[in-house]
Design an enzyme around this catalytic site. Structure first.
Site, PDB file in Angstrom:
ATOM      1  CG  ASP A   1     -39.859  19.942 -39.774  1.00  0.00           C
ATOM      2  OD1 ASP A   1     -39.219  20.318 -40.773  1.00  0.00           O
ATOM      3  OD2 ASP A   1     -40.697  19.022 -39.802  1.00  0.00           O
TER       4      ASP A   1
HETATM    5  P1  NAP Z   1     -37.458  16.442 -38.768  1.00  0.00           P
HETATM    6  O1  NAP Z   1     -37.872  17.823 -39.056  1.00  0.00           O
HETATM    7  O2  NAP Z   1     -38.335  15.338 -39.208  1.00  0.00           O
HETATM    8  O3  NAP Z   1     -36.008  16.291 -39.418  1.00  0.00           O
HETATM    9  C1  NAP Z   1     -35.241  15.164 -39.218  1.00  0.00           C
HETATM   10  C2  NAP Z   1     -33.989  15.312 -40.055  1.00  0.00           C
HETATM   11  O4  NAP Z   1     -33.135  14.227 -39.689  1.00  0.00           O
HETATM   12  C3  NAP Z   1     -34.224  15.208 -41.539  1.00  0.00           C
HETATM   13  O5  NAP Z   1     -34.129  16.460 -42.158  1.00  0.00           O
HETATM   14  C4  NAP Z   1     -33.145  14.220 -42.036  1.00  0.00           C
HETATM   15  O6  NAP Z   1     -32.341  14.868 -43.026  1.00  0.00           O
HETATM   16  C5  NAP Z   1     -32.312  13.935 -40.803  1.00  0.00           C
HETATM   17  N1  NAP Z   1     -31.929  12.527 -40.704  1.00  0.00           N
HETATM   18  C6  NAP Z   1     -32.667  11.435 -40.944  1.00  0.00           C
HETATM   19  N2  NAP Z   1     -31.955  10.328 -40.757  1.00  0.00           N
HETATM   20  C7  NAP Z   1     -30.716  10.724 -40.395  1.00  0.00           C
HETATM   21  C8  NAP Z   1     -29.513  10.042 -40.069  1.00  0.00           C
HETATM   22  N3  NAP Z   1     -29.423   8.709 -40.092  1.00  0.00           N
HETATM   23  N4  NAP Z   1     -28.426  10.776 -39.732  1.00  0.00           N
HETATM   24  C9  NAP Z   1     -28.490  12.146 -39.716  1.00  0.00           C
HETATM   25  N5  NAP Z   1     -29.609  12.829 -40.014  1.00  0.00           N
HETATM   26  C10 NAP Z   1     -30.699  12.133 -40.355  1.00  0.00           C
HETATM   27  O7  NAP Z   1     -37.183  16.206 -37.218  1.00  0.00           O
HETATM   28  P2  NAP Z   1     -37.372  17.154 -35.972  1.00  0.00           P
HETATM   29  O8  NAP Z   1     -36.603  18.423 -36.147  1.00  0.00           O
HETATM   30  O9  NAP Z   1     -37.087  16.291 -34.793  1.00  0.00           O
HETATM   31  O10 NAP Z   1     -38.893  17.580 -36.003  1.00  0.00           O
HETATM   32  C11 NAP Z   1     -39.952  16.710 -35.688  1.00  0.00           C
HETATM   33  C12 NAP Z   1     -41.081  16.895 -36.659  1.00  0.00           C
HETATM   34  O11 NAP Z   1     -42.071  15.894 -36.400  1.00  0.00           O
HETATM   35  C13 NAP Z   1     -41.776  18.230 -36.515  1.00  0.00           C
HETATM   36  O12 NAP Z   1     -42.232  18.673 -37.768  1.00  0.00           O
HETATM   37  C14 NAP Z   1     -42.950  17.890 -35.626  1.00  0.00           C
HETATM   38  O13 NAP Z   1     -44.038  18.783 -35.757  1.00  0.00           O
HETATM   39  C15 NAP Z   1     -43.308  16.531 -36.171  1.00  0.00           C
HETATM   40  N6  NAP Z   1     -44.132  15.810 -35.203  1.00  0.00           N
HETATM   41  C16 NAP Z   1     -43.573  15.358 -34.054  1.00  0.00           C
HETATM   42  C17 NAP Z   1     -44.375  14.777 -33.118  1.00  0.00           C
HETATM   43  C18 NAP Z   1     -43.841  14.330 -31.784  1.00  0.00           C
HETATM   44  O14 NAP Z   1     -44.647  13.923 -30.956  1.00  0.00           O
HETATM   45  N7  NAP Z   1     -42.540  14.378 -31.556  1.00  0.00           N
HETATM   46  C19 NAP Z   1     -45.723  14.606 -33.358  1.00  0.00           C
HETATM   47  C20 NAP Z   1     -46.249  15.080 -34.553  1.00  0.00           C
HETATM   48  C21 NAP Z   1     -45.431  15.658 -35.472  1.00  0.00           C
HETATM   49  P3  NAP Z   1     -31.471  13.998 -44.072  1.00  0.00           P
HETATM   50  O15 NAP Z   1     -32.410  13.049 -44.711  1.00  0.00           O
HETATM   51  O16 NAP Z   1     -30.901  15.021 -44.991  1.00  0.00           O
HETATM   52  O17 NAP Z   1     -30.428  13.287 -43.263  1.00  0.00           O
END
Ligand code: NAP
Length: 468
Positions: free
Chosen positions: A390
């Site tokens: 994301d």
């Molecule tokens: P993300 O959008 O959740 O994407 C994580 C990606 O990691 C997934 O598409 C997944 O794809 C891949 N993945 C999972 N396990 C894996 C593995 N073992 N090896 C390789 N890839 C793997 O993560 P992000 O880009 O870090 O974004 C964070 C999200 O969380 C945002 O939408 C944000 O708004 C939300 N959020 C974060 C917080 C915070 O405090 N950090 C708070 C609220 C909301 P595959 O399954 O295809 O591998």
């Protein structure tokens, strides 16, 4: 002993030192370079606060205190050992326990003091139990949603906000009646029971995607209820600690909302994340993408002058941070300029990536904030995205119809080449497609983040099987 403690103001000194340490802890925890010192300061502060309380002359018997300490330790130790990815729900459970404790203390105080309770005391006592009770059930609900034992989907129905505000208004009215006349003791259970129900109803319409923000809001409520308890118990330490907790939780929630370009009201009443996952996952599966092997990826990285590594939740799941550090070492040794682009909400909790990279001893000065990295992206040869999705999605910048439109992102699509390590085409947290993967300049490196990065490192070091 009591004389000695009183004469030398030992308890006051312990409380004062604890207060100062709590403030310093927050200050130090705001930078990775001093975060460890901050945690230690918080621990010592908490030890002094507990020791000072135990020495208090009003404690007449230690038997039940000891039982509480043993029970707390039995529950607390396993809670401290959960995996990093489960820390948000673990934190929610801690808030639930803290809030329950505050509510129980407030209840005991009411029945000890009633009906002779002055208006100010009754006001803070009401605030204490109302905030405590709604934080207790609200935090349990948030933990349940994050642990996926409760449905993640927002559940909405007509008149929901009216019902919630009605319940809150009714509670405040009843509390007002109690302040006016504390002898109406039958009202007291109501100002606990209604907020208990309100805590559940408040979380029901909020999607799992917004739980981390909700948890930090619960942190704030738990802190405020503890501060109110400080007034009831006449404890300056509790007032200060509660206020610090309340304020920091609130600031964190605001910052998280900002990093997702959402308003607070949108988080609390927007029902974000509804039904998006299923709809978009199918589309993603059909889109054509180019893939590369670890060998090819290593060759591209070796030939690059400047590489930006963008870690995300997948790196945390795979526990790939140590391999990523090895990759950083291998590339730096070859003269490649490597930095890390860290998005404020990458992962599942604030500072998630910073903590993991610090654990793997990646130099702090290589962790670059989003705005600065974005400024350099056009001069970057390779953006290597490791388990992030994301936070790199160009739709957030370019597609007004996207649910995450407006969320600031790392502009990895502006780099000359983008390589993305992930296991398949599954969407990320927001449950939406990422057009980044089908761009001409994008290469997908399909596999588990830890093993794929380990393979790249082996290729770079030219010793197959050497570092596995
Ligand atoms: P993300 O959008 O959740 O994407 C994580 C990606 O990691 C997934 O598409 C997944 O794809 C891949 N993945 C999972 N396990 C894996 C593995 N073992 N090896 C390789 N890839 C793997 O993560 P992000 O880009 O870090 O974004 C964070 C999200 O969380 C945002 O939408 C944000 O708004 C939300 N959020 C974060 C917080 C915070 O405090 N950090 C708070 C609220 C909301 P595959 O399954 O295809 O591998």
């Amino acid at each position: 002993m009591t004389e000695f403690l009183r004469e030398y103001h030992v308890i006051e000194a312990a409380y004062l030192t604890a207060t100062a340490l709590f403030i310093l802890a927050l200050k130090w925890m705001s930078s990775p370079a001093t975060a460890k010192r901050g945690v230690r300061a918080g621990e010592v502060g908490m030890f002094l606060a507990i020791a000072g309380t135990l020495l208090h002359q009003e404690v007449v018997e230690y038997k039940w205190v000891a039982v509480g300490l043993v029970l707390g330790t039995i529950i607390g130790v396993p809670l401290g050992l959960v995996k990093m990815t489960a820390v948000p729900q673990r934190t929610a459970l801690s808030h639930a326990f803290g809030a329950l404790c505050v509510t129980l203390v407030g209840t005991a105080e009411f029945y000890v003091l009633a009906p002779e309770i002055p208006p100010f005391l009754m006001t803070v006592l009401s605030a204490e139990v109302i905030l405590g009770a709604l934080t207790f059930t609200g935090s349990l609900m948030a933990a349940g949603k994050l642990q996926e034992v409760l449905p993640q989907r927002p559940i909405t129905f007509r008149g929901q906000n009216a019902l919630n505000f009605g319940l809150l208004g009714l509670t405040l009215l009843l509390a007002g009646l109690l302040v006016a006349d504390p002898s109406r003791a039958w009202l007291f259970p109501l100002i606990i029971l209604i907020p208990l129900a309100f805590g559940v109803l408040m979380i029901v319409p909020i999607g799992g995607a917004d739980m981390p923000t909700v948890i930090s809001l619960m942190n704030s409520y738990a802190g405020l209820s503890a501060a109110a308890m400080g007034f009831v118990l006449d404890s300056k330490l509790l007032i200060v600690a509660g206020a610090l907790d309340g304020a920091s939780g609130f600031i964190l929630s605001v910052n998280m909302s900002k990093a997702m370009n959402r308003s607070f009201t949108n988080v609390l009443f927007g029902a974000f994340g509804q039904d998006q996952t299923a709809a978009s996952a199918d589309k993603g599966a059909a889109a054509p993408v180019k893939t590369a092997t670890a060998e090819e990826a290593a060759a591209i990285l070796s030939a690059a002058g400047k590489v930006v590594i963008v870690p995300g939740y997948g790196m945390a799941v795979a526990q790939a941070q140590h391999k990523v550090r090895e990759l950083y070492d291998a590339l730096t040794k070859q003269g490649v300029d490597v930095t890390f682009g860290v998005h404020p909400v990458a992962g599942r909790m604030p500072g998630h990536m910073n903590v993991l990279l610090a654990e793997a001893d990646v130099p702090y000065d290589k962790l670059i904030e989003m705005d600065e990295v974005n400024g350099d992206m056009a001069q970057t040869d390779v953006a290597l995205v490791i388990g992030a999705n994301d936070v790199t999605n160009p739709a957030a910048r370019d597609d007004p119809s996207s649910p995450i439109y407006g969320m600031p992102i790392l502009n990895v699509d502006k780099a000359r080449t983008v390589m993305v390590v992930k296991r398949g085409m599954s969407p990320g947290f927001a449950g939406i497609d990422n057009p980044l993967y089908t761009l001409d300049r994008s290469l997908m490196l399909f596999g588990d983040a830890r093993s794929f990065v380990a393979e790249i490192v082996r290729e770079l070091n030219g010793s197959p099987g050497g570092h596995g």
